[in-house]
Design an enzyme around this catalytic site. Structure first.
Site, PDB file in Angstrom:
ATOM      1  N   LYS A 183      -5.746   2.135  -4.489  1.00  0.00           N
ATOM      2  CA  LYS A 183      -5.316   2.670  -3.322  1.00  0.00           C
ATOM      3  C   LYS A 183      -6.489   3.544  -2.775  1.00  0.00           C
ATOM      4  CE  LYS A 183      -1.860   5.367  -0.581  1.00  0.00           C
ATOM      5  NZ  LYS A 183      -0.537   5.897  -0.827  1.00  0.00           N
ATOM      6  N   LYS A 202      -4.864  -1.548  -1.821  1.00  0.00           N
ATOM      7  CA  LYS A 202      -4.790  -1.485  -0.310  1.00  0.00           C
ATOM      8  C   LYS A 202      -5.638  -0.517   0.298  1.00  0.00           C
ATOM      9  CE  LYS A 202      -1.567   2.007   1.384  1.00  0.00           C
ATOM     10  NZ  LYS A 202      -0.439   3.137   1.291  1.00  0.00           N
TER      11      LYS A 202
HETATM   12  C1  PBG Z   1       2.614   7.171   0.820  1.00  0.00           C
HETATM   13  C2  PBG Z   1       2.172   5.727   1.563  1.00  0.00           C
HETATM   14  C3  PBG Z   1       1.115   5.611   2.621  1.00  0.00           C
HETATM   15  C4  PBG Z   1       1.031   4.387   2.600  1.00  0.00           C
HETATM   16  C5  PBG Z   1       1.973   3.612   1.875  1.00  0.00           C
HETATM   17  N1  PBG Z   1       2.625   4.826   1.153  1.00  0.00           N
HETATM   18  C6  PBG Z   1       0.441   6.716   3.237  1.00  0.00           C
HETATM   19  C7  PBG Z   1      -0.740   7.622   2.638  1.00  0.00           C
HETATM   20  O1  PBG Z   1      -0.957   7.375   1.519  1.00  0.00           O
HETATM   21  O2  PBG Z   1      -1.193   8.346   3.386  1.00  0.00           O
HETATM   22  C8  PBG Z   1       0.346   3.772   3.842  1.00  0.00           C
HETATM   23  C9  PBG Z   1       0.780   2.587   4.441  1.00  0.00           C
HETATM   24  C10 PBG Z   1       0.461   2.123   6.029  1.00  0.00           C
HETATM   25  O3  PBG Z   1      -0.543   2.762   6.197  1.00  0.00           O
HETATM   26  O4  PBG Z   1       0.722   1.139   6.432  1.00  0.00           O
HETATM   27  N2  PBG Z   1       1.801   7.555  -0.148  1.00  0.00           N
HETATM   28 ZN    ZN Z   2       1.780  10.017  -0.668  1.00  0.00          ZN
END
Ligand code: PBG
Ligand code: ZN
Length: 340
Positions: free
Chosen positions: A212, A265
């Site tokens: 991520k 992601k």
């Molecule tokens: C929580 C989380 C996030 C997303 C998924 N789980 C936000 C982040 O890490 O700030 C992002 C999903 C999206 O942007 O559609 N940690």
């Molecule tokens: Zn988070």
């Protein structure tokens, strides 16, 4: 003429190998098509809001996506089931936030209640639950925040993991079908696996947000989930966009700790990562087409700068072609309709 002869010869050679022959008509194109999307590959993210069951609030930065009370969530779940989606993934928006995100691991919390309700009505729908603290902490960080002896603010790893473990087990007890830790703390997958096993959930799989990236593309989601950090950022736990080998190391570690599905992601800006991970580990690989990716396509579509429908399908197909067999996307229902 010499030059003429030469180009005739070229023509002869290239006429034997012509890539356009199988592109000329749709019956040929479909015969040689390598990748196809199916509704079962798609997971729909939902934002469940605690309180009024009839609550519905359009998210300004995500046209077509709403924060929903229980009735709205159930309606979306019914559509997801009818469309044959792979499932839904739930994000919770609690009424109460605090320093330690205690609503995240409250057995009567928004996710726990929502999962119970969905599973009692639609037992055949796969319900995944996102495990993180950022929607539940008042500061919007993914974990416990402390000041170090040298005055830095730090999201502390091991205390956070303890809370994530409690959150994951309470999701399991509520009936979650797939535990999806998105926090990026070290050791969370192993700790969650151990706790799930110890609580009797030995067959409940984990989909780890393994690679991520610290991306600007989560902006609209943070509007939707109310999880924008009130200070600092997420660079101390999410990955540097510049890195690729590091993604392989974290994925390997997550697999060793017991992850069943690996997630990458954002999706479109990580197609190379998806491909490397799929080839190296041959694991079920998921990609999250995140909020910013969705909203950019919607915005360009709304302006008639692109053919939105076409770019939606093209983006999903490209993510699948890169190696993701599971795609989390806000387009899930619409894409499934197109695929029918
Ligand atoms: C929580 C989380 C996030 C997303 C998924 N789980 C936000 C982040 O890490 O700030 C992002 C999903 C999206 O942007 O559609 N940690
Ligand atoms: Zn988070």
């Amino acid at each position: 003429m010499h030059t003429h002869e030469h180009s005739d010869e070229d023509l002869l050679v290239s006429a034997r190998s012509r890539t356009r022959r199988t592109r000329m008509t749709e019956i040929h194109r479909r015969l040689v098509r390598e990748t196809s999307l199916e509704a079962r590959n798609l997971i729909l993210p939902l934002f469940a809001v605690e309180g009024d069951a009839n609550f519905r609030n359009p998210i300004r930065s995500m046209p077509g996506v709403d924060q929903l009370g229980m009735s709205g969530v159930l309606r979306e779940c019914e559509s997801a089931l009818e469309a044959g989606l792979g499932g839904v993934i739930l994000f919770g928006i609690p009424e109460h936030k605090d320093e330690f995100g205690s609503e995240a691991y409250n057995d009567r919390g928004i996710i726990q209640e929502t999962v119970r309700e969905i599973k009692s009505r639609f037992p055949e729908l796969l319900v995944a639950t996102d495990v993180c603290l950022c929607e539940y902490t008042e500061h919007g960080h993914c974990g416990v925040v402390e000041r170090t002896h040298d005055g830095r603010i730090e999201i502390v790893n091991d205390k956070t993991v303890e809370l994530l473990v409690r959150e994951a087990v309470s999701h399991a007890e509520a009936g979650s079908d797939l535990i999806a830790p998105s926090d990026m703390m070290d050791g969370r997958v192993g700790a969650i696996r151990e706790a799930l096993d110890a609580s009797g959930f030995t067959s409940l799989p984990i989909m780890s947000y393994s690679a991520k990236y610290a991306s600007g593309l989560y902006g609209p989601f943070r509007d939707a989930a109310g999880s924008t950090p009130s200070f600092g950022d997420r660079r101390s736990h999410q990955m540097d966009v510049a890195n690729s080998d590091e993604a392989l190391r974290v994925v390997q570690r997550d697999i060793e700790e017991g992850a069943d599905i690996i997630m990458v992601k954002p999706a479109i800006s990580s197609l190379d990562i998806i491909r490397r991970i799929r080839e190296q580990f041959a694991m079920p690989t998921a990609a999250y087409q995140v909020s910013g990716e969705y909203s950019m396509i919607r915005a360009a579509g709304a302006n008639d700068w692109i053919d939105e429908e076409r770019v939606m399908m093209e983006s999903l197909l490209a993510i699948k072609r890169a190696g993701a067999s599971i795609i989390l996307t806000y387009f899930a229902l619409r894409a499934a309709k197109t695929l029918q």
